[in-house]
Design a protein around this motif. Structure first.
Motif, PDB file in Angstrom:
ATOM      1  N   ALA A  93       0.831  -1.201   0.000  1.00  0.00           N
ATOM      2  CA  ALA A  93       0.000   0.000   0.000  1.00  0.00           C
ATOM      3  C   ALA A  93       0.868   1.254   0.000  1.00  0.00           C
ATOM      4  O   ALA A  93       0.575   2.224  -0.722  1.00  0.00           O
ATOM      5  CB  ALA A  93      -0.927  -0.001   1.206  1.00  0.00           C
ATOM      6  N   SER A  94       1.930   1.246   0.785  1.00  0.00           N
ATOM      7  CA  SER A  94       2.837   2.397   0.833  1.00  0.00           C
ATOM      8  C   SER A  94       3.478   2.634  -0.527  1.00  0.00           C
ATOM      9  O   SER A  94       3.579   3.777  -0.998  1.00  0.00           O
ATOM     10  CB  SER A  94       3.930   2.175   1.876  1.00  0.00           C
ATOM     11  OG  SER A  94       3.375   2.070   3.147  1.00  0.00           O
ATOM     12  N   PHE A  95       3.916   1.559  -1.162  1.00  0.00           N
ATOM     13  CA  PHE A  95       4.553   1.704  -2.463  1.00  0.00           C
ATOM     14  C   PHE A  95       3.559   2.201  -3.508  1.00  0.00           C
ATOM     15  O   PHE A  95       3.890   3.064  -4.336  1.00  0.00           O
ATOM     16  CB  PHE A  95       5.179   0.385  -2.926  1.00  0.00           C
ATOM     17  CG  PHE A  95       5.834   0.502  -4.274  1.00  0.00           C
ATOM     18  CD1 PHE A  95       7.055   1.140  -4.403  1.00  0.00           C
ATOM     19  CD2 PHE A  95       5.220   0.012  -5.407  1.00  0.00           C
ATOM     20  CE1 PHE A  95       7.660   1.278  -5.644  1.00  0.00           C
ATOM     21  CE2 PHE A  95       5.811   0.141  -6.652  1.00  0.00           C
ATOM     22  CZ  PHE A  95       7.032   0.775  -6.772  1.00  0.00           C
ATOM     23  N   ARG A  96       2.335   1.676  -3.475  1.00  0.00           N
ATOM     24  CA  ARG A  96       1.324   2.124  -4.450  1.00  0.00           C
ATOM     25  C   ARG A  96       1.016   3.610  -4.264  1.00  0.00           C
ATOM     26  O   ARG A  96       0.834   4.349  -5.241  1.00  0.00           O
ATOM     27  CB  ARG A  96       0.058   1.288  -4.312  1.00  0.00           C
ATOM     28  CG  ARG A  96       0.234  -0.103  -4.847  1.00  0.00           C
ATOM     29  CD  ARG A  96      -1.066  -0.900  -4.773  1.00  0.00           C
ATOM     30  NE  ARG A  96      -0.842  -2.266  -5.194  1.00  0.00           N
ATOM     31  CZ  ARG A  96      -1.182  -3.328  -4.500  1.00  0.00           C
ATOM     32  NH1 ARG A  96      -1.787  -3.200  -3.335  1.00  0.00           N
ATOM     33  NH2 ARG A  96      -0.936  -4.545  -4.952  1.00  0.00           N
ATOM     34  N   GLY A  97       0.946   4.038  -2.998  1.00  0.00           N
ATOM     35  CA  GLY A  97       0.725   5.468  -2.738  1.00  0.00           C
ATOM     36  C   GLY A  97       1.870   6.310  -3.258  1.00  0.00           C
ATOM     37  O   GLY A  97       1.668   7.359  -3.878  1.00  0.00           O
ATOM     38  N   PHE A  98       3.093   5.876  -3.008  1.00  0.00           N
ATOM     39  CA  PHE A  98       4.274   6.577  -3.495  1.00  0.00           C
ATOM     40  C   PHE A  98       4.252   6.673  -5.016  1.00  0.00           C
ATOM     41  O   PHE A  98       4.492   7.734  -5.598  1.00  0.00           O
ATOM     42  CB  PHE A  98       5.541   5.849  -3.026  1.00  0.00           C
ATOM     43  CG  PHE A  98       6.786   6.228  -3.767  1.00  0.00           C
ATOM     44  CD1 PHE A  98       7.426   7.431  -3.515  1.00  0.00           C
ATOM     45  CD2 PHE A  98       7.310   5.382  -4.737  1.00  0.00           C
ATOM     46  CE1 PHE A  98       8.575   7.778  -4.207  1.00  0.00           C
ATOM     47  CE2 PHE A  98       8.452   5.727  -5.430  1.00  0.00           C
ATOM     48  CZ  PHE A  98       9.089   6.928  -5.169  1.00  0.00           C
ATOM     49  N   THR A 100       1.679   6.445  -7.063  1.00  0.00           N
ATOM     50  CA  THR A 100       0.592   7.306  -7.522  1.00  0.00           C
ATOM     51  C   THR A 100       0.955   8.778  -7.347  1.00  0.00           C
ATOM     52  O   THR A 100       0.714   9.594  -8.251  1.00  0.00           O
ATOM     53  CB  THR A 100      -0.704   6.981  -6.748  1.00  0.00           C
ATOM     54  OG1 THR A 100      -1.021   5.614  -6.956  1.00  0.00           O
ATOM     55  CG2 THR A 100      -1.852   7.847  -7.217  1.00  0.00           C
ATOM     56  N   ARG A 101       1.524   9.122  -6.190  1.00  0.00           N
ATOM     57  CA  ARG A 101       1.929  10.515  -5.969  1.00  0.00           C
ATOM     58  C   ARG A 101       2.984  10.944  -6.987  1.00  0.00           C
ATOM     59  O   ARG A 101       2.968  12.071  -7.502  1.00  0.00           O
ATOM     60  CB  ARG A 101       2.457  10.698  -4.548  1.00  0.00           C
ATOM     61  CG  ARG A 101       1.367  10.678  -3.496  1.00  0.00           C
ATOM     62  CD  ARG A 101       1.887  11.059  -2.129  1.00  0.00           C
ATOM     63  NE  ARG A 101       2.882  10.114  -1.617  1.00  0.00           N
ATOM     64  CZ  ARG A 101       2.600   8.987  -0.984  1.00  0.00           C
ATOM     65  NH1 ARG A 101       1.338   8.635  -0.786  1.00  0.00           N
ATOM     66  NH2 ARG A 101       3.569   8.197  -0.545  1.00  0.00           N
ATOM     67  N   LYS A 102       3.896  10.031  -7.301  1.00  0.00           N
ATOM     68  CA  LYS A 102       4.945  10.331  -8.278  1.00  0.00           C
ATOM     69  C   LYS A 102       4.330  10.563  -9.665  1.00  0.00           C
ATOM     70  O   LYS A 102       4.716  11.500 -10.380  1.00  0.00           O
ATOM     71  CB  LYS A 102       5.948   9.178  -8.319  1.00  0.00           C
ATOM     72  CG  LYS A 102       7.150   9.416  -9.181  1.00  0.00           C
ATOM     73  CD  LYS A 102       8.123   8.260  -9.073  1.00  0.00           C
ATOM     74  CE  LYS A 102       9.294   8.435 -10.005  1.00  0.00           C
ATOM     75  NZ  LYS A 102      10.207   7.294  -9.964  1.00  0.00           N
ATOM     76  N   GLU A 103       3.359   9.715 -10.030  1.00  0.00           N
ATOM     77  CA  GLU A 103       2.694   9.869 -11.333  1.00  0.00           C
ATOM     78  C   GLU A 103       1.912  11.176 -11.400  1.00  0.00           C
ATOM     79  O   GLU A 103       1.937  11.876 -12.414  1.00  0.00           O
ATOM     80  CB  GLU A 103       1.772   8.676 -11.593  1.00  0.00           C
ATOM     81  CG  GLU A 103       2.506   7.382 -11.895  1.00  0.00           C
ATOM     82  CD  GLU A 103       1.571   6.182 -11.988  1.00  0.00           C
ATOM     83  OE1 GLU A 103       0.340   6.353 -11.845  1.00  0.00           O
ATOM     84  OE2 GLU A 103       2.080   5.075 -12.192  1.00  0.00           O
ATOM     85  N   LEU A 104       1.203  11.530 -10.311  1.00  0.00           N
ATOM     86  CA  LEU A 104       0.439  12.786 -10.284  1.00  0.00           C
ATOM     87  C   LEU A 104       1.372  13.987 -10.385  1.00  0.00           C
ATOM     88  O   LEU A 104       1.061  14.963 -11.066  1.00  0.00           O
ATOM     89  CB  LEU A 104      -0.409  12.860  -9.013  1.00  0.00           C
ATOM     90  CG  LEU A 104      -1.612  11.943  -8.960  1.00  0.00           C
ATOM     91  CD1 LEU A 104      -2.301  12.027  -7.595  1.00  0.00           C
ATOM     92  CD2 LEU A 104      -2.594  12.291 -10.059  1.00  0.00           C
ATOM     93  N   LYS A 105       2.494  13.918  -9.719  1.00  0.00           N
ATOM     94  CA  LYS A 105       3.477  14.990  -9.780  1.00  0.00           C
ATOM     95  C   LYS A 105       3.981  15.151 -11.207  1.00  0.00           C
ATOM     96  O   LYS A 105       4.140  16.267 -11.706  1.00  0.00           O
ATOM     97  CB  LYS A 105       4.638  14.672  -8.831  1.00  0.00           C
ATOM     98  CG  LYS A 105       5.613  15.781  -8.633  1.00  0.00           C
ATOM     99  CD  LYS A 105       6.647  15.385  -7.602  1.00  0.00           C
ATOM    100  CE  LYS A 105       7.634  16.489  -7.357  1.00  0.00           C
ATOM    101  NZ  LYS A 105       8.656  16.123  -6.378  1.00  0.00           N
ATOM    102  N   SER A 106       4.197  14.025 -11.892  1.00  0.00           N
ATOM    103  CA  SER A 106       4.671  14.052 -13.271  1.00  0.00           C
ATOM    104  C   SER A 106       3.607  14.649 -14.201  1.00  0.00           C
ATOM    105  O   SER A 106       3.925  15.425 -15.105  1.00  0.00           O
ATOM    106  CB  SER A 106       5.024  12.644 -13.712  1.00  0.00           C
ATOM    107  OG  SER A 106       5.360  12.605 -15.082  1.00  0.00           O
TER     108      SER A 106
END
Length: 111
Positions: A93-98, A100-106
């Protein structure tokens, strides 16, 4: 907990597991031999003849103790497996959140 075969410590854990299995078997074999010798002494009227039934292998107490031990061991294994599963789920779950946040930032950066 299962160790993946490609992990660096898997060879050591396999050696440790093999050693434990061998030690358990050797102990079983010695206890079996000792029971055989003990039964021979009782049949010939040697020391220990007329001992109470609670000292004989396979008594109700022995079987009950074995069953309790098996249940406790099973409980502990299930508890350990549940903890490992929950830990793996948290990591995922932590990795998926990370991710997703990275993709949104991109995505925000591209706009």
């Amino acid at each position: 907990m299962h160790i993946h075969p490609s992990s660096p410590n898997s060879s050591q854990s396999e050696d440790d597991a093999a050693t434990k299995i061998q030690a358990g078997f050797r102990g079983y074999r010695v206890r079996k031999q000792m029971r055989g010798q003990g039964a021979g002494a009782n049949q010939t009227g040697g020391v220990g003849a007329g001992a109470s039934s609670s000292t004989q292998p396979g008594t109700v107490e022995d079987k009950s103790a074995t069953k309790i031990q098996a249940n406790v061991r099973g409980f502990l294994v299930r508890k350990k497996q549940k903890m490992a599963t929950e830990a793996a789920t948290k990591i995922q779950a932590s990795f998926r959140g990370f991710k997703t946040r990275k993709e949104l930032k991109s995505i925000k950066k591209d706009k």
